[in-house]
Motif scaffolding. Structure first.
Motif, mmCIF file in Angstrom:
data_model
loop_
_atom_site.group_PDB
_atom_site.id
_atom_site.type_symbol
_atom_site.label_atom_id
_atom_site.label_comp_id
_atom_site.label_asym_id
_atom_site.label_seq_id
_atom_site.Cartn_x
_atom_site.Cartn_y
_atom_site.Cartn_z
ATOM 1 N N HIS A 157 -40.866 -15.430 -29.177
ATOM 2 C CA HIS A 157 -40.008 -14.711 -28.227
ATOM 3 C C HIS A 157 -40.881 -13.872 -27.293
ATOM 4 O O HIS A 157 -41.718 -13.096 -27.753
ATOM 5 N N GLU A 162 -36.624 -11.265 -24.733
ATOM 6 C CA GLU A 162 -36.168 -10.016 -25.354
ATOM 7 C C GLU A 162 -35.366 -9.167 -24.370
ATOM 8 O O GLU A 162 -34.370 -8.556 -24.751
ATOM 9 N N GLN A 181 -32.765 -5.412 -32.817
ATOM 10 C CA GLN A 181 -33.648 -5.975 -31.781
ATOM 11 C C GLN A 181 -34.993 -5.268 -31.744
ATOM 12 O O GLN A 181 -35.275 -4.455 -30.870
ATOM 13 N N VAL A 199 -44.157 -10.138 -27.115
ATOM 14 C CA VAL A 199 -43.220 -9.286 -26.371
ATOM 15 C C VAL A 199 -43.821 -8.616 -25.136
ATOM 16 O O VAL A 199 -43.079 -8.115 -24.299
ATOM 17 N N TYR A 252 -37.001 -3.078 -21.604
ATOM 18 C CA TYR A 252 -37.186 -3.412 -23.025
ATOM 19 C C TYR A 252 -37.969 -2.327 -23.771
ATOM 20 O O TYR A 252 -37.531 -1.834 -24.808
#
Ligand code: Q46
Ligand code: ZN
Ligand code: ZN
Length: 316
Positions: A157, A162, A181, A199, A252
């Motif tokens: 991911h 994300e 998350q 990420v 994020y």
């Protein structure tokens, strides 16, 4: 355009970092970002055995390559989903990478091992293909990690994924999902630790990394992804990012730093009352886990061709 580090010719510009890189410095930049994510979120410890979930796409292959190059002990696992040519090409890309590096790749095939595939499961359950697909992948990677004695599962991911999932969860205020998350999900009985070392990298970056490293990945998108909300959120964020570089990263990482803790209570409430599945032993809230129920519903049926399943709506 010159490399920000060595002033040689640059091959890529990264607007959110206000930087350009030549090939060598871009590869280093990617590995540094992964090392920073691993360090900042305490993802991996030296000497741990890592299992990477490999789809054959750019993210999972870039991740596998970066972890190997950094010296981690990493095997791969890929799942044959039975989504026509897309699945065979995905498996081929994963196998080719494993062979080129001389590393171990475990292959589970839904049709061979469980007598169903994703198009047939979507038709049988009358739900979107991604629902049975995600459930199958989560269950089988957890099982492979626990059975194989791995310390941790790493998934590909990336920041775009994300940020898009976060946007979806915020738009619907899915508080339990918001609480989950995290770039690291710590191990619990029946669940391995799961980490997302990419990420800090966007998908344009993982694609460029693969090209520069000579990694052949499957470029086609899954034919069943069409109509998937996640892709719409991704497009929306990419449109905002193009006007305002750095937005995805601020969204994020701002969430992780300032908001994610507020939702931990919702996660803990949902974790109550887990007991072993009567058939496979995986933790579940009912008597039989969702994966075993899916296998019961979908296996033994005549295969449904991909073309007969409408993405997002089950059978045509
Ligand atoms: S493979 Fe499976 Fe994805 Fe295809 S059916 Fe959906 S979840 S889109 S990552
Ligand atoms: Zn350079
Ligand atoms: Zn079960």
């Amino acid at each position: 355009m010159k490399c920000t580090v060595c002033r040689g010719p640059a091959v890529i510009d990264l607007r959110r970092h206000n930087a350009n890189f030549c090939g060598d410095h871009f590869v280093k930049f990617c590995r540094d970002q992964v090392a920073r994510a691993i360090h900042d979120h305490a993802m991996l410890r030296p000497g741990e055995r890592v299992l990477v979930a490999v789809s054959g796409g750019k993210d999972s292959l870039a991740l596998w390559d970066m972890l190997l190059e950094t010296g981690y002990d990493v095997d791969g696992m890929t799942i044959g989903l039975g989504i026509g040519d897309y699945s065979s090409a995905s498996t081929d890309a994963a196998v080719a990478f494993a062979e080129s590096r001389g590393v171990h790749l475990q292959h589970v095939d839904l049709r061979r091992d469980y007598d169903y595939d994703i198009p047939t499961a979507a038709a049988a359950t009358r739900r979107v293909p991604c629902s049975s697909c995600g459930l199958s992948k989560r269950h089988l990677i957890d099982k492979a990690a626990l059975d194989g004695g791995y310390d941790v599962v790493a998934t590909g991911h990336n920041l775009d994924d994300e940020a898009a999932v976060l946007l979806g969860n915020v738009l619907r205020w899915n508080t339990e999902y918001l609480g989950r998350q995290q770039p690291v999900l710590i191990e619990r009985p029946g669940f391995p630790r799961k980490v997302k070392p990419l990420v800090r990298l966007g998908e344009r970056e993982t694609a460029a990394y693969c090209v520069l490293r000579g990694i052949d990945y499957i470029v086609e998108e899954c034919p069943m992804a069409e109509g998937n909300r996640h892709l719409r959120y991704k497009d929306a964020l990419t449109a905002i990012e193009s006007e305002s570089p750095g937005t995805k990263q601020a969204f994020y990482f701002g969430f992780l730093a300032r908001a994610s803790e507020r939702f931990q209570g919702d996660v803990e409430a949902a974790q109550d009352d887990l007991k072993p599945c009567a058939r496979c032993g995986s933790p579940t809230t009912g008597d039989v886990c969702a994966f075993c129920r899916l296998v019961e519903q979908a296996s033994g049926r005549d295969p449904v061709p991909v073309e007969l399943v409408r993405p997002g709506r089950g059978r045509r």
